[in-house]
Enzyme design. Structure first.
Site, PDB file in Angstrom:
ATOM      1  N   GLU A  43      76.033 -69.046  10.416  1.00 30.45           N
ATOM      2  CA  GLU A  43      76.899 -69.219   9.248  1.00 30.45           C
ATOM      3  C   GLU A  43      77.796 -68.006   9.030  1.00 30.45           C
ATOM      4  O   GLU A  43      78.961 -68.144   8.659  1.00 30.45           O
ATOM      5  CB  GLU A  43      76.061 -69.501   7.997  1.00 30.45           C
ATOM      6  CG  GLU A  43      75.373 -70.857   7.999  1.00 30.45           C
ATOM      7  CD  GLU A  43      76.353 -72.023   8.049  1.00 30.45           C
ATOM      8  OE1 GLU A  43      77.529 -71.848   7.657  1.00 30.45           O
ATOM      9  OE2 GLU A  43      75.951 -73.107   8.512  1.00 30.45           O
ATOM     10  N   TYR A 126      78.501 -69.937  -0.571  1.00 31.99           N
ATOM     11  CA  TYR A 126      78.461 -70.916   0.515  1.00 31.99           C
ATOM     12  C   TYR A 126      77.343 -70.603   1.503  1.00 31.99           C
ATOM     13  O   TYR A 126      76.539 -71.477   1.851  1.00 31.99           O
ATOM     14  CB  TYR A 126      79.798 -70.978   1.265  1.00 31.99           C
ATOM     15  CG  TYR A 126      79.633 -71.736   2.564  1.00 31.99           C
ATOM     16  CD1 TYR A 126      79.576 -73.124   2.575  1.00 31.99           C
ATOM     17  CD2 TYR A 126      79.431 -71.064   3.772  1.00 31.99           C
ATOM     18  CE1 TYR A 126      79.345 -73.823   3.752  1.00 31.99           C
ATOM     19  CE2 TYR A 126      79.198 -71.753   4.952  1.00 31.99           C
ATOM     20  CZ  TYR A 126      79.161 -73.133   4.928  1.00 31.99           C
ATOM     21  OH  TYR A 126      78.911 -73.826   6.084  1.00 31.99           O
ATOM     22  N   ASP A 144      82.433 -76.056   2.364  1.00 26.99           N
ATOM     23  CA  ASP A 144      83.373 -75.344   3.218  1.00 26.99           C
ATOM     24  C   ASP A 144      84.660 -76.153   3.289  1.00 26.99           C
ATOM     25  O   ASP A 144      84.843 -77.133   2.564  1.00 26.99           O
ATOM     26  CB  ASP A 144      82.773 -75.090   4.601  1.00 26.99           C
ATOM     27  CG  ASP A 144      82.583 -76.378   5.408  1.00 26.99           C
ATOM     28  OD1 ASP A 144      82.758 -77.478   4.853  1.00 26.99           O
ATOM     29  OD2 ASP A 144      82.249 -76.267   6.612  1.00 26.99           O
ATOM     30  N   CYS A 203      89.760 -93.115  10.048  1.00 29.92           N
ATOM     31  CA  CYS A 203      89.197 -93.880   8.935  1.00 29.92           C
ATOM     32  C   CYS A 203      88.479 -95.152   9.405  1.00 29.92           C
ATOM     33  O   CYS A 203      87.510 -95.594   8.777  1.00 29.92           O
ATOM     34  CB  CYS A 203      90.288 -94.244   7.938  1.00 29.92           C
ATOM     35  SG  CYS A 203      91.120 -92.807   7.197  1.00 29.92           S
ATOM     36  N   CYS A 206      84.804 -94.378  10.104  1.00 37.34           N
ATOM     37  CA  CYS A 206      84.144 -93.477   9.159  1.00 37.34           C
ATOM     38  C   CYS A 206      83.012 -94.195   8.434  1.00 37.34           C
ATOM     39  O   CYS A 206      83.205 -95.307   7.928  1.00 37.34           O
ATOM     40  CB  CYS A 206      85.161 -92.948   8.149  1.00 37.34           C
ATOM     41  SG  CYS A 206      84.433 -91.851   6.899  1.00 37.34           S
TER      42      CYS A 206
END
Length: 350
Positions: A43, A126, A144, A203, A206
């Protein structure tokens, strides 16, 4: 909300990206948990950096320093050299500080909860959420750039970033499940990275296609909206690249504070509008026609390069001569390596 999270987790079970620091969803269901050290390291490295760039660095760090205690005991210069090329060097300094606090104050074990993780050097909201969720399955919400994009489209949020962050966080929190929060955190980031991409989102495939308000409104490609950035200024500087007749290179360690703090670099000037700096030693200096340009977060940098060859017994007013056999250009930060690439051809020793 629970049904929507379940849809995403089912998609993730089939399409999770393979990463060296990640435990696959099937293994995780069988009780295998990731190493918190590896999660934290990934991270920190991934901040402002792509997954593709981080993979090899993560493997290198975990090969050299397989535990947080190993990293805490490392020499600062070795860690900074291993970090070279990843950029944003304050992260490397905080990496060492954090590792040492984990060892000295927490017995070498990363805290499990978000609040305590936030007390560690270099760990912000975060990173604390990501480590708590991914490493310890705490129901924390990660936000994020990928998640911001997904949330803005799912809910058709037109408030521009960064002003939209609190709204997007609230929407993301409402979707975060209690079951499998670590897998969910990685799933929503994977969705943004592979399906809900900045341009031409897919899309049609998705898992959140049906509830996506931006898809229904035809606004997905416009989101998230962002406040226009200010023009990036250009700063200038001078870099003096010197080589002795015995092959040694003149380098100095930059001050701990500031950009490239604690990194090796060429002696030179401050970076500003009209840089001025005395050479590090008397020599016949040659100015290269080429300029080294590098872009930092908030400015461009143009470095004028001055080169000189000097006798084997030359002594400098600043910096140290590093023998050619131990000098590793790869250990330089990127901007200093650009200078080397341009200057080294002028300083070949016969």
């Amino acid at each position: 909300m629970r049904e929507q999270a379940l849809q995403l987790l089912q998609w993730y079970d089939r399409h999770a990206r393979a990463m060296p620091w990640r435990v696959p969803p099937e293994d995780r269901k069988n009780g295998v948990m990731p190493d918190p050290y590896g999660v934290w390291l990934s991270e920190v490295m991934l901040q402002q950096t792509t997954v593709a760039a981080v993979r090899d660095y993560w493997r290198k760090f975990t090969d050299i320093w397989p535990t947080v205690a190993d990293l805490a005991a490392a020499e600062d210069a070795e860690v900074m050299a291993a970090w070279a090329g990843l950029g944003y060097y304050a992260r490397a300094r905080n990496l060492l500080k954090c590792a040492r606090v984990v060892v000295t104050d927490h017995g070498g074990q990363f805290p499990r909860d978000h609040a305590t993780l936030l007390t560690l050097p270099g760990v912000g909201p975060y990173t604390a959420a990501a480590v708590a969720a991914i490493a310890f399955d705490q129901p924390e919400t990660v936000l994020d750039g990928n998640v911001e994009r997904v949330m803005s489209r799912i809910h058709d949020v037109h408030t521009p970033l960064p002003a939209a962050k609190p709204e997007l966080m609230a929407l993301a929190q409402a979707l975060t499940p209690v079951e499998r929060p670590g897998d969910y955190a990685q799933a929503v980031m994977d969705l943004g990275a592979t399906i809900c991409t900045p341009k031409s989102p897919a899309c049609g495939i998705c898992p959140w296609r049906d509830p996506c308000r931006a898809r229904m409104a035809g606004t997905a490609s416009e989101l998230p909206k962002k406040t226009p950035k200010k023009k990036v200024p250009t700063r200038r500087g001078i870099a003096y690249v010197t080589r002795r007749a015995d092959g040694a290179w003149l380098l100095e360690t930059r001050p701990e504070k500031g950009l490239l703090g604690g990194m090796l670099g060429w002696p030179g000037s401050d970076w500003g509008d009209a840089p001025v700096a005395d050479p590090p030693l008397d020599a016949d200096w040659y100015r290269l026609d080429a300029t080294a340009r590098h872009t930092f977060t908030h400015f461009h940098l143009d470095l004028t390069i001055m080169t000189a060859r000097v006798p084997a017994d030359a002594v400098a007013d600043r910096g140290d001569f590093i023998p050619h056999g131990t000098f590793r250009p790869a250990a330089l930060p990127t901007v200093m390596r650009k200078v080397y690439d341009l200057a080294s051809g002028q300083l070949i020793i016969d």
